[in-house]
Design an enzyme around this catalytic site. Sequence first.
Site, PDB file in Angstrom:
ATOM      1  N   GLU A 159       9.623  -2.194  -4.207  1.00  0.00           N
ATOM      2  CA  GLU A 159       9.052  -1.711  -2.954  1.00  0.00           C
ATOM      3  C   GLU A 159       8.916  -0.204  -3.092  1.00  0.00           C
ATOM      4  O   GLU A 159       9.879   0.538  -2.888  1.00  0.00           O
ATOM      5  CB  GLU A 159       9.935  -2.068  -1.761  1.00  0.00           C
ATOM      6  CG  GLU A 159       9.242  -1.701  -0.453  1.00  0.00           C
ATOM      7  CD  GLU A 159      10.192  -1.631   0.742  1.00  0.00           C
ATOM      8  OE1 GLU A 159       9.745  -1.922   1.852  1.00  0.00           O
ATOM      9  OE2 GLU A 159      11.364  -1.263   0.573  1.00  0.00           O
ATOM     10  N   ASP A 185      14.438  -2.707  -3.247  1.00  0.00           N
ATOM     11  CA  ASP A 185      14.170  -2.060  -1.966  1.00  0.00           C
ATOM     12  C   ASP A 185      13.918  -0.556  -2.140  1.00  0.00           C
ATOM     13  O   ASP A 185      14.690   0.121  -2.834  1.00  0.00           O
ATOM     14  CB  ASP A 185      15.411  -2.291  -1.087  1.00  0.00           C
ATOM     15  CG  ASP A 185      15.207  -1.908   0.354  1.00  0.00           C
ATOM     16  OD1 ASP A 185      14.402  -2.560   1.030  1.00  0.00           O
ATOM     17  OD2 ASP A 185      15.879  -0.951   0.814  1.00  0.00           O
TER      18      ASP A 185
HETATM   19  C1  GLC Z   1      12.926  -1.617   3.211  1.00  0.00           C
HETATM   20  C2  GLC Z   1      13.129  -2.978   3.842  1.00  0.00           C
HETATM   21  C3  GLC Z   1      13.480  -2.787   5.292  1.00  0.00           C
HETATM   22  C4  GLC Z   1      14.754  -1.979   5.368  1.00  0.00           C
HETATM   23  C5  GLC Z   1      14.633  -0.674   4.603  1.00  0.00           C
HETATM   24  C6  GLC Z   1      15.978  -0.042   4.385  1.00  0.00           C
HETATM   25  O1  GLC Z   1      11.816  -0.973   3.698  1.00  0.00           O
HETATM   26  O2  GLC Z   1      11.997  -3.766   3.661  1.00  0.00           O
HETATM   27  O3  GLC Z   1      13.627  -4.010   5.951  1.00  0.00           O
HETATM   28  O4  GLC Z   1      15.049  -1.704   6.711  1.00  0.00           O
HETATM   29  O5  GLC Z   1      14.074  -0.845   3.331  1.00  0.00           O
HETATM   30  O6  GLC Z   1      16.712  -0.758   3.459  1.00  0.00           O
END
Ligand code: GLC
Length: 523
Positions: free
Chosen positions: A262, A208
């Site tokens: 991500e 994440d």
């Molecule tokens: C990422 C996740 C999202 C979450 C954020 C904080 O973007 O995909 O769902 O709210 O991180 O962890």
Amino acid sequence: MTDRPGQHERPWWRDAVIYQIYPRSFADSDGDGVGDLRGITDRLDHIASLGVDAIWLSPIFASPMADFGYDVSDYCSVDPVFGSEADLDELIAGVHERGMRLLLDWVPNHTSDQHPWFEASRRSRTDPKRDWYVWRDPAPDGGPPTGWTAAIRRVPAWTFDEQTGQYYLHLFLPEQPDLNWANPEVEAAMHDTLRYWLDRGVDGFRADVVHLIGKGTDLPDLDERQARHPLIEIDPPYAHELLRRIRALLEGYDHQPMMVGEVYLLGDGQTVTYLGNDDELHLTFDFRALHSPWEAAAIRSVIERSQREFAAPHWPTWVLSNHDKPRTRSLCGSTDRARAAAVMSLTMRATPFLYAGDELGLADADIAPENWIDPAGRDGCRAPIPWTPEDGHGWGPDPWLPFPPDADVLAASEQVDDPASMLALYRRLLQMRRASPALRAGDLELLDIGGADVVAYRRSHADEVLEVAVNFGDAPVELPLNGDLVVSSVHDRSPGAFDGIIGAHEAIVVRPGGESAPHESHR
Ligand code: GLC
């Protein structure tokens, strides 16, 4: 390390199609209205028969659920709402039995404010865990140390802690304090959490907002504009060093665990740097398509940039949908377009990530803002998956969110034997991709044919060539392709020789052939 892929062997994640499950919304085995691990295990045949290679589960760790699991209070346990650790072991075994792999969602940038680490950290300025989080004195006027805005609720990214008189940083909710990865103890503790799950047999992680872990001790200087969106503006060099050490950890395992990051940066050329020299992330999301309108020029431009930046030896991902954004069906506005989008996703030179429910053609549930449960209003795309047509759709009496529109006709059981269904199209596309080296691993060359509304490309690998065209427009277009139509997004399109016309919102895959092999003509 023994079976680490050699330089010439393609690692599994490059050939894979990965299926994202949002566990709360997938399947409910105990009737409490919230999806759970046993629900997923019960539906593994649905997933395996689709033909995907790996499953990524959004967070299942212990969490107070301020951000529905993206606020972790214990990285090494399963939240009871999802089941027990035994349920997870059973799921891992079921996934492996079917020849698939399982990725967990790892949230390294922040914990829950109820994580024991943070509870200790906020206790006093001298607590040994104080420096595990990012604490700063107030600005001279008593306000937050920087003008940064949090990505959720758009509140200041700093919260003042009365007891110790300092602010702590949270790039998301105040309930999600940012960890301080510049502290080696934090790095070591987080490495341990990876080892815990790898030792238990998981095949890797989705990490994440992983670029943010590199913030370092000297927080980056952001100007006023950037400070409004630190999530997409912080691109810190130290993250690369941290990722190299994570990669080394993963490579210590024999089963080729993979990490997809991500990296929520949208600027050209940014995310690819997080692959390093094939010594950082294995894959990184590229959200530029997800952030584009469903229009030919915009999508062509995304493909062009992604293919250029992720040219060999790199390899891109392709994402049109996830738990944070409107579903593909809602994004592109109609089922016909969503069918065309499916053809595009599964013919791309990339590792495609599919979001569970897209294979049923689900749209977002229509939920009025006053009924949002999610602090960022992402409820629509998180609506429960309808498994059966009758009321309840296979869920307990009170599901945590309303069902998507047309849940009766789009229910999985209604589509499974219908060759015209979205589900049947996805299965056909996944089968086609699996059987085709050109689609899985081939080069991609954009073709300049069909005019402004058409995006077309050629995939080729050794002797195999396939040509793909997607018509974004409302009118049929003549296309100078000839050969056999392998697949069309339009169900009743007759197979056989391609007749030279692509319909409105249709996508086709053509295998060039015959006398005037068309791929010669537009080289
Ligand atoms: C990422 C996740 C999202 C979450 C954020 C904080 O973007 O995909 O769902 O709210 O991180 O962890």
